[in-house]
Design a protein around this motif. Sequence first.
Motif, mmCIF file in Angstrom:
data_model
loop_
_atom_site.group_PDB
_atom_site.id
_atom_site.type_symbol
_atom_site.label_atom_id
_atom_site.label_comp_id
_atom_site.label_asym_id
_atom_site.label_seq_id
_atom_site.Cartn_x
_atom_site.Cartn_y
_atom_site.Cartn_z
ATOM 1 N N SER A 200 0.825 -1.196 0.000
ATOM 2 C CA SER A 200 0.000 0.000 0.000
ATOM 3 C C SER A 200 0.860 1.248 0.000
ATOM 4 O O SER A 200 0.629 2.187 -0.764
ATOM 5 C CB SER A 200 -0.923 -0.004 1.223
ATOM 6 O OG SER A 200 -1.654 1.207 1.337
ATOM 7 N N GLY A 201 1.908 1.240 0.849
ATOM 8 C CA GLY A 201 2.723 2.438 1.003
ATOM 9 C C GLY A 201 4.204 2.232 0.763
ATOM 10 O O GLY A 201 5.012 3.035 1.207
ATOM 11 N N ASN B 216 8.127 7.243 1.062
ATOM 12 C CA ASN B 216 7.780 5.834 0.923
ATOM 13 C C ASN B 216 8.958 5.056 0.342
ATOM 14 O O ASN B 216 9.324 5.276 -0.813
ATOM 15 C CB ASN B 216 6.555 5.673 0.022
ATOM 16 C CG ASN B 216 5.354 6.411 0.553
ATOM 17 O OD1 ASN B 216 5.345 7.632 0.571
ATOM 18 N ND2 ASN B 216 4.337 5.688 0.985
ATOM 19 N N GLY C 88 2.763 4.379 -7.165
ATOM 20 C CA GLY C 88 1.334 4.631 -7.074
ATOM 21 C C GLY C 88 0.911 5.716 -8.055
ATOM 22 O O GLY C 88 1.723 6.271 -8.792
ATOM 23 N N SER D 112 0.467 0.904 -3.945
ATOM 24 C CA SER D 112 -0.851 1.486 -4.190
ATOM 25 C C SER D 112 -1.357 1.106 -5.584
ATOM 26 O O SER D 112 -1.633 -0.071 -5.840
ATOM 27 C CB SER D 112 -0.799 3.002 -3.980
ATOM 28 O OG SER D 112 -2.083 3.557 -3.943
ATOM 29 N N PRO E 285 -6.280 0.049 -0.883
ATOM 30 C CA PRO E 285 -5.077 0.459 -0.161
ATOM 31 C C PRO E 285 -5.334 1.628 0.804
ATOM 32 O O PRO E 285 -6.395 2.237 0.792
ATOM 33 C CB PRO E 285 -4.154 0.900 -1.298
ATOM 34 C CG PRO E 285 -5.095 1.500 -2.294
ATOM 35 C CD PRO E 285 -6.361 0.676 -2.215
ATOM 36 N N HIS E 286 -4.329 1.925 1.602
ATOM 37 C CA HIS E 286 -4.302 3.120 2.466
ATOM 38 C C HIS E 286 -5.486 3.188 3.427
ATOM 39 O O HIS E 286 -6.046 4.263 3.673
ATOM 40 C CB HIS E 286 -4.279 4.399 1.622
ATOM 41 C CG HIS E 286 -3.239 4.421 0.553
ATOM 42 N ND1 HIS E 286 -1.900 4.251 0.816
ATOM 43 C CD2 HIS E 286 -3.360 4.582 -0.802
ATOM 44 C CE1 HIS E 286 -1.225 4.323 -0.332
ATOM 45 N NE2 HIS E 286 -2.080 4.519 -1.316
ATOM 46 N N HIS F 27 -5.765 5.934 6.469
ATOM 47 C CA HIS F 27 -4.649 6.867 6.312
ATOM 48 C C HIS F 27 -5.095 8.261 6.736
ATOM 49 O O HIS F 27 -6.177 8.722 6.389
ATOM 50 C CB HIS F 27 -4.190 6.885 4.854
ATOM 51 C CG HIS F 27 -2.856 7.536 4.637
ATOM 52 N ND1 HIS F 27 -2.650 8.900 4.763
ATOM 53 C CD2 HIS F 27 -1.652 7.008 4.310
ATOM 54 C CE1 HIS F 27 -1.396 9.181 4.506
ATOM 55 N NE2 HIS F 27 -0.762 8.055 4.237
ATOM 56 N N ASN G 101 -10.968 6.796 3.276
ATOM 57 C CA ASN G 101 -10.470 5.416 3.170
ATOM 58 C C ASN G 101 -10.605 4.684 4.509
ATOM 59 O O ASN G 101 -9.622 4.250 5.111
ATOM 60 C CB ASN G 101 -9.008 5.406 2.712
ATOM 61 C CG ASN G 101 -8.858 5.603 1.224
ATOM 62 O OD1 ASN G 101 -9.640 6.306 0.598
ATOM 63 N ND2 ASN G 101 -7.848 4.994 0.641
ATOM 64 N N ASP H 96 -1.028 1.001 5.244
ATOM 65 C CA ASP H 96 0.301 1.173 4.669
ATOM 66 C C ASP H 96 1.365 0.299 5.325
ATOM 67 O O ASP H 96 2.458 0.149 4.780
ATOM 68 C CB ASP H 96 0.724 2.644 4.744
ATOM 69 C CG ASP H 96 0.118 3.481 3.628
ATOM 70 O OD1 ASP H 96 -0.769 2.958 2.917
ATOM 71 O OD2 ASP H 96 0.521 4.647 3.466
#
Length: 220
Positions: free
Chosen positions: A7-8, A61, A101, A131, A167-168, A171, A177, A198
């Motif tokens: 994700s991150g 990241n 991402g 992502s 994802p995320h 966050h 999300n 993440d």
Amino acid sequence: MKLLLTSGGVINKSIHEALVDMLDKPIAECNALCIPTAMYGHPWVGPGVKAWKFITGREENPMVNLGWKSVGVLELTALPSIDKERWVPLVKETDVLLVSGGDALYLYHWMQQSGLAELLPTLRAVYVGMSAGSMVMTPKIGEEFVGWTPPTGEDKALGFVNFSIFPHVDHEMLPDNTMAAAEQWAAALQGPAYAINDDTAIKVIDGEVEVISEGHWKQF
């Protein structure tokens, strides 16, 4: 295929160790290619400074800045205009693909147009997505993540794995999300799916799936 779908990015020790296990030699001996293409399709991250930060490893990241022996850039939008003999050998020889991402459907479109999508299953390289770079490997991304609209108007992606990814989760910069939003997203997909934060990644080797996490996630 060896896939590390994050994700991150390679953001914690567990994900880092999973990546090292997937490689056949230390990171310091591996040659990498980064693919920033997804960033250009998303208004929040490209083109411009953030794409430059990803390519140069100056973003927060961890992907490009993990200590690779070398890092090159593979820009998918350029590939249809040059002979395959100029880039296919490069991709076949690389140890890892680092895919940024951005917009998953924009990335999917250019993976198809460039010919990389057809090449991916034949590669020995470890594929590390972040992502959108992870979501592009799934069957579909869900209407919630449609930004750039492909010519087909559909939300389908490569389908190299049989599950979708939200994802995320939770966050701090993405208040929509939430895990509740992920549950609604998954219900609409009517197929296997994961919501990951993440600190979580999904490791896939020859179809075998393993969740790597120091955070939270949910399988639907």
